[in-house]
Structure formats: structure tokens, C-alpha cells
Design a protein around this motif. Structure first.
Motif, short mmCIF file in Angstrom:
data_model
loop_
_atom_site.label_atom_id
_atom_site.label_comp_id
_atom_site.label_asym_id
_atom_site.label_seq_id
_atom_site.Cartn_x
_atom_site.Cartn_y
_atom_site.Cartn_z
N GLN A 153 0.85 -1.13 0.18
CA GLN A 153 -0.03 0.00 0.10
C GLN A 153 0.75 1.48 0.15
OE1 GLN A 153 -3.04 0.08 3.09
NE2 GLN A 153 -3.67 -2.19 2.70
N VAL A 154 2.06 1.17 0.18
CA VAL A 154 2.96 2.32 0.60
C VAL A 154 3.07 3.17 -1.04
CG1 VAL A 154 5.05 1.20 -0.12
CG2 VAL A 154 4.82 3.30 1.55
N LEU A 155 3.01 2.46 -2.02
CA LEU A 155 2.95 3.30 -3.34
C LEU A 155 1.76 4.00 -3.33
CD1 LEU A 155 4.10 4.13 -5.97
CD2 LEU A 155 3.04 1.87 -7.08
N ALA A 156 0.30 3.56 -3.16
CA ALA A 156 -0.88 4.18 -3.11
C ALA A 156 -0.73 5.30 -2.20
CB ALA A 156 -1.97 3.47 -3.11
N ALA A 157 -0.31 5.30 -0.94
CA ALA A 157 -0.01 6.36 0.03
C ALA A 157 0.78 7.39 -0.53
CB ALA A 157 0.48 5.63 1.25
N ALA A 158 1.94 7.05 -1.32
CA ALA A 158 2.53 8.19 -1.81
C ALA A 158 2.12 8.80 -2.98
CB ALA A 158 4.08 7.47 -2.40
N VAL A 159 1.04 8.37 -3.78
CA VAL A 159 0.46 8.90 -4.81
C VAL A 159 -0.64 9.85 -4.18
CG1 VAL A 159 -1.20 8.48 -6.57
CG2 VAL A 159 0.96 7.07 -6.58
N VAL A 160 -1.26 9.43 -3.16
CA VAL A 160 -2.42 10.31 -2.61
C VAL A 160 -1.68 11.38 -1.95
CG1 VAL A 160 -4.01 10.29 -0.93
CG2 VAL A 160 -3.95 8.37 -2.38
N ALA A 161 -0.57 11.16 -1.05
CA ALA A 161 0.21 12.39 -0.49
C ALA A 161 0.66 13.29 -1.40
CB ALA A 161 1.07 11.49 0.53
N ASP A 162 1.39 12.89 -2.55
CA ASP A 162 1.84 13.76 -3.56
C ASP A 162 1.00 14.81 -4.19
OD1 ASP A 162 3.75 14.78 -5.36
OD2 ASP A 162 2.62 13.71 -6.91
N ALA A 163 -0.26 13.93 -4.37
CA ALA A 163 -1.47 14.66 -5.06
C ALA A 163 -2.15 15.81 -4.18
CB ALA A 163 -2.32 13.74 -5.56
N THR A 164 -2.19 15.48 -2.92
CA THR A 164 -2.82 16.30 -1.91
C THR A 164 -1.90 17.56 -1.57
OG1 THR A 164 -3.73 14.33 -0.87
CG2 THR A 164 -3.66 16.52 0.48
N MET A 165 -0.60 17.23 -1.52
CA MET A 165 0.54 18.25 -1.17
C MET A 165 0.33 19.20 -2.62
SD MET A 165 3.18 15.96 0.92
CE MET A 165 4.26 17.34 1.09
N ASP A 166 0.59 18.61 -3.61
CA ASP A 166 0.67 19.48 -4.86
C ASP A 166 -0.71 20.34 -5.35
OD1 ASP A 166 1.95 20.47 -7.36
OD2 ASP A 166 1.24 18.79 -8.62
N LEU A 167 -1.80 19.81 -5.13
CA LEU A 167 -2.69 20.51 -5.43
C LEU A 167 -3.11 21.70 -4.40
CD1 LEU A 167 -5.00 17.29 -6.54
CD2 LEU A 167 -4.31 19.48 -7.79
N LEU A 168 -2.67 21.19 -3.04
CA LEU A 168 -2.81 22.32 -2.05
C LEU A 168 -1.68 23.33 -1.83
CD1 LEU A 168 -4.50 19.98 0.78
CD2 LEU A 168 -5.79 21.95 -0.44
N GLY A 169 -0.83 23.25 -2.61
CA GLY A 169 0.25 24.31 -2.63
C GLY A 169 1.18 23.81 -1.39
N LEU A 170 1.43 22.52 -1.12
CA LEU A 170 2.26 22.51 0.16
C LEU A 170 3.54 22.02 0.12
CD1 LEU A 170 -0.74 20.58 2.28
CD2 LEU A 170 -0.10 23.03 2.28
N GLU A 171 4.71 22.59 0.61
CA GLU A 171 5.94 22.03 0.36
C GLU A 171 6.31 21.02 1.39
OE1 GLU A 171 8.84 25.19 0.77
OE2 GLU A 171 7.79 26.43 -0.98
N ALA A 172 5.68 20.78 2.43
CA ALA A 172 6.10 19.60 3.43
C ALA A 172 4.72 19.49 4.31
CB ALA A 172 7.26 20.23 4.21
N LEU A 173 4.73 18.38 4.90
CA LEU A 173 3.62 18.22 6.23
C LEU A 173 4.45 17.74 7.26
CD1 LEU A 173 1.43 15.86 4.00
CD2 LEU A 173 0.95 18.03 4.85
N GLU A 174 4.11 18.42 8.32
CA GLU A 174 4.77 18.21 9.78
C GLU A 174 3.74 16.90 10.25
OE1 GLU A 174 6.83 19.92 13.11
OE2 GLU A 174 6.36 20.95 11.67
N ILE A 175 4.51 15.89 10.56
CA ILE A 175 3.98 14.63 11.11
C ILE A 175 3.53 14.84 12.57
CG2 ILE A 175 4.24 12.09 11.31
CD1 ILE A 175 3.93 13.20 8.51
N CYS A 176 2.16 14.35 12.85
CA CYS A 176 1.65 14.42 14.13
C CYS A 176 1.54 12.88 14.72
CB CYS A 176 0.40 15.07 14.25
SG CYS A 176 -0.44 15.35 15.97
N PRO A 177 1.88 12.51 15.74
CA PRO A 177 1.70 11.21 16.29
C PRO A 177 0.36 10.72 16.81
CG PRO A 177 2.91 12.33 17.97
CD PRO A 177 2.83 13.44 16.87
N TRP A 178 -0.41 11.93 16.90
CA TRP A 178 -1.96 11.67 17.44
C TRP A 178 -2.83 11.75 15.97
CZ3 TRP A 178 -3.00 14.90 22.25
CH2 TRP A 178 -2.52 14.17 23.67
N ALA A 179 -3.86 10.91 16.18
CA ALA A 179 -4.88 10.67 15.03
C ALA A 179 -6.14 10.75 15.54
CB ALA A 179 -4.35 9.74 14.13
#
Length: 308
Positions: free
Chosen positions: A268-294
């Protein structure tokens, strides 16, 4: 008091036990999980198969026994997209309740986004300003944005890493044509939901949460889990773009050797990478800070708020 949460996701069923009281940070006491992968126990008609239903009931019973051994006073359980979207989801939940006595609540996608946002807000605090939160689960992608503890925008789209892998990325590894089509469809689905987020303005802090996001950050050089939950971790899009074609060319077995990627999630990690890349690109984000809580922490925090 000691509280427990059973989280039935598309990939795992997870029991989290914490020591908590209103106004204090919940302190993890123990964890117990199984890679049940309900999304893989689905018939062609979209029904959860009997073997998946029975395995879920067995593990919920196991979680109940562990919670009792741990001295849990209040056990909560909830299900997300895998059961929520199944035509026989109600029957599955009734079966689990009859077998175990545990009633699992069904969360909508918007509720998932709101509760995850609450957890992220509490983690980073008010000084973080306006937050944008992206959470890639097994069945869905949640996006939420706002400056308070309740987001102004909360969206759920059917782009979880498990779902995208199953529906759009066959093969090991998938063909370049399948990868290109998956990328196109993921971006089209996200773009159709962006207007409320665009109207909300630019965030002060963009955050990624979930196991998929943590794995991608680790691949891209973030600190390992051994450095503790308070170590700062980032998922830079530039590094993700460098890794994406490498991940796409690997088999699942090869991906399992990457840092932060378990054998159970390597497909699943490839799909996660595709979704994360699309999300960041379309929202104009250079990086995401990772939060351990969810989501699990959000459930606990909301329950503590109501107690207070």
C-alpha cells in the motif's frame, strides 16, 4: 481513569489503552492490534464476507479480554469506512455485539476528519494558528482545516491507501500505465473537493497523520520511532517526488525493506505516496509536519471533554 478505544479500520483493528483524566494529556499504557485487512474480506457485491466478520468478532473479544486485564474502566469502539460502506455493515456490527457484548459506533467520514483535527490541534496547541490536516487511512483520505478545535472544513474522500491499491494499482509492481491512470484519478477526485479548502485561505501549519504518512516520512529521512514521539518529523514533497518512482519500480517484498515500512503495508505504500503527493501538490504544500496523534486520540479527547 483508564480508558480503552477499539479502532476498526480498513487495515488494522487496534486497541489503545491510556491513563487519562480531564485536562491532562492521555498517557499510553498499552497497545494491541492485528492486521485484519477487512477491505480484503469483501465480496464482489461489496459485502463483508463471513470469514472477515468472524475474524473481527474474535479479535474484538480478544481486545475486551485484554482491556479487562489492563483494568480499563470504559471501553469505546468505532468503525470507519470498511464497515461503514458495506451493504451488510449493520449485520456485521450486530454479530459482533451478540458475540462480544461490545457495540461499535459507526463514524462518518466527516466525523473522522473532525476528531482527527481535534487530536492534532491539542498536540500542536493554539500557537500553530490555522491548521490543515491530511490523514490517509486504509479506505479514505480525510482533510480538515480551521483555527479552532472544530475545523471550518472537514472532508472525506474515498482515497485510502488500501482502496487505491486494490482498485487502481494491480500488479507487483503495477505497470506504468496503471500508475499514470491511478495518479490521474486520484488528482481528479481530490481536485473536485478542493473549493471549501481554497476558500478557507492558506494554513499556518500543514500536518500529516496516520501510519501511511509516518511511513512515507521515514522513507524520506525522518527520525525513526526509537527517537520517541516528541521528535520532530517532516514529509517534504521534494523528497517524496524523488522516492515515488523508486517505490513504483519495487515489488512489495522490496518495499518491505524500506525504513518504516512493514511487510503487511508494503503493497500500500505506493498508493499512499501517490495520494500524499497529489494532496500536497494540489494544496500548494511544500511539506507536512507529522503528528503522532490521530483518530483514536481524538475519540479519547472528545470523551474526556464530555466527562468534564
Amino acid at each position: 481513569m483508564r480508558l480503552g478505544v477499539v479502532d476498526v479500520g480498513s487495515n488494522t483493528v487496534h486497541l489503545l489503552v491510556v491513563d487519562a483524566h480531564p485536562g491532562a494529556q492521555p498517557l499510553p499504557a498499552s497497545k494491541h492490534k492485528i492486521d485484519l485487512r477487512l477491505s480484503e474480506h469483501v465480496t464482489d457485491e461489496g459485502l463483508i464476507a463471513d470469514d472477515g466478520r468472524d475474524a473481527l468478532a474474535d479479535f474484538v473479544a480478544e481486545c475486551l479480554a485484554v482491556a479487562e486485564d489492563q483494568g480499563v474502566e470504559d471501553l469505546r469502539g468505532f468503525v470507519t469506512s470498511a464497515v461503514r460502506e458495506a451493504p451488510n455493515g449493520t449485520e456485521v456490527l450486530a454479530h459482533v455485539a451478540e458475540r462480544t457484548g461490545v457495540r461499535l459506533d459507526v463514524l462518518t467520514g466527516e466525523e473522522e476528519a473532525r476528531l482527527t483535527f481535534l487530536a492534532v490541534r491539542r498536540w500542536f496547541g493554539w500557537s500553530a494558528g490555522t491548521l490543515l490536516v491530511a490523514d490517509i487511512g486504509g479506505g479514505s483520505l480525510e482533510l480538515a482545516m480551521g483555527m479552532d478545535e472544530e475545523p471550518d472544513v472537514a472532508i472525506s474522500v474515498p482515497l485510502g491507501a488500501g482502496r487505491v491499491t486494490r482498485d487502481l494499482l494491480p500488479g507487483d509492481p503495477p505497470s506504468p500505465d496503471d500508475l499514470r491512470e491511478a495518479r490521474r484519478r486520484v488528482r481528479a477526485t481530490i481536485a473536485a473537493e478542493l473549493r471549501p479548502l481554497a476558500k478557507a485561505g492558506a494554513p499556518d501549519l500543514a500536518v500529516g497523520t496516520s501510519k501511511s504518512m509516518r511511513s512515507l516520512a521515514r522513507i524520506c529521512g525522518a527520525a525513526p520511532s526509537s527517537e520517541g514521539m516528541y521528535a520532530r518529523r517532516l514529509l517534504p514533497r521534494e523528497a517524496l517526488l524523488e522516492w515515488l518512482p523508486k517505490i513504483a519500480a519495487m515489488t512489495a517484498r522490496e518495499r518491505a525493506d524500506l525504513p518504516g515500512v512493514s511487510t503487511s503495508r508494503s503493497r500500500q505504500v505506493l498508493a499512499a505516496a501517490v495520494v500524499a503527493d497529489a494532496t500536497m501538490d494540489l494544496l500548494g504544500l511544500e511539506a507536512l509536519e507529522i503528528c503522532p496523534w490521530a483518530l483514536r486520540e481524538g475519540i479519547l479527547l472528545r470523551h474526556l471533554d464530555r466527562m468534564r
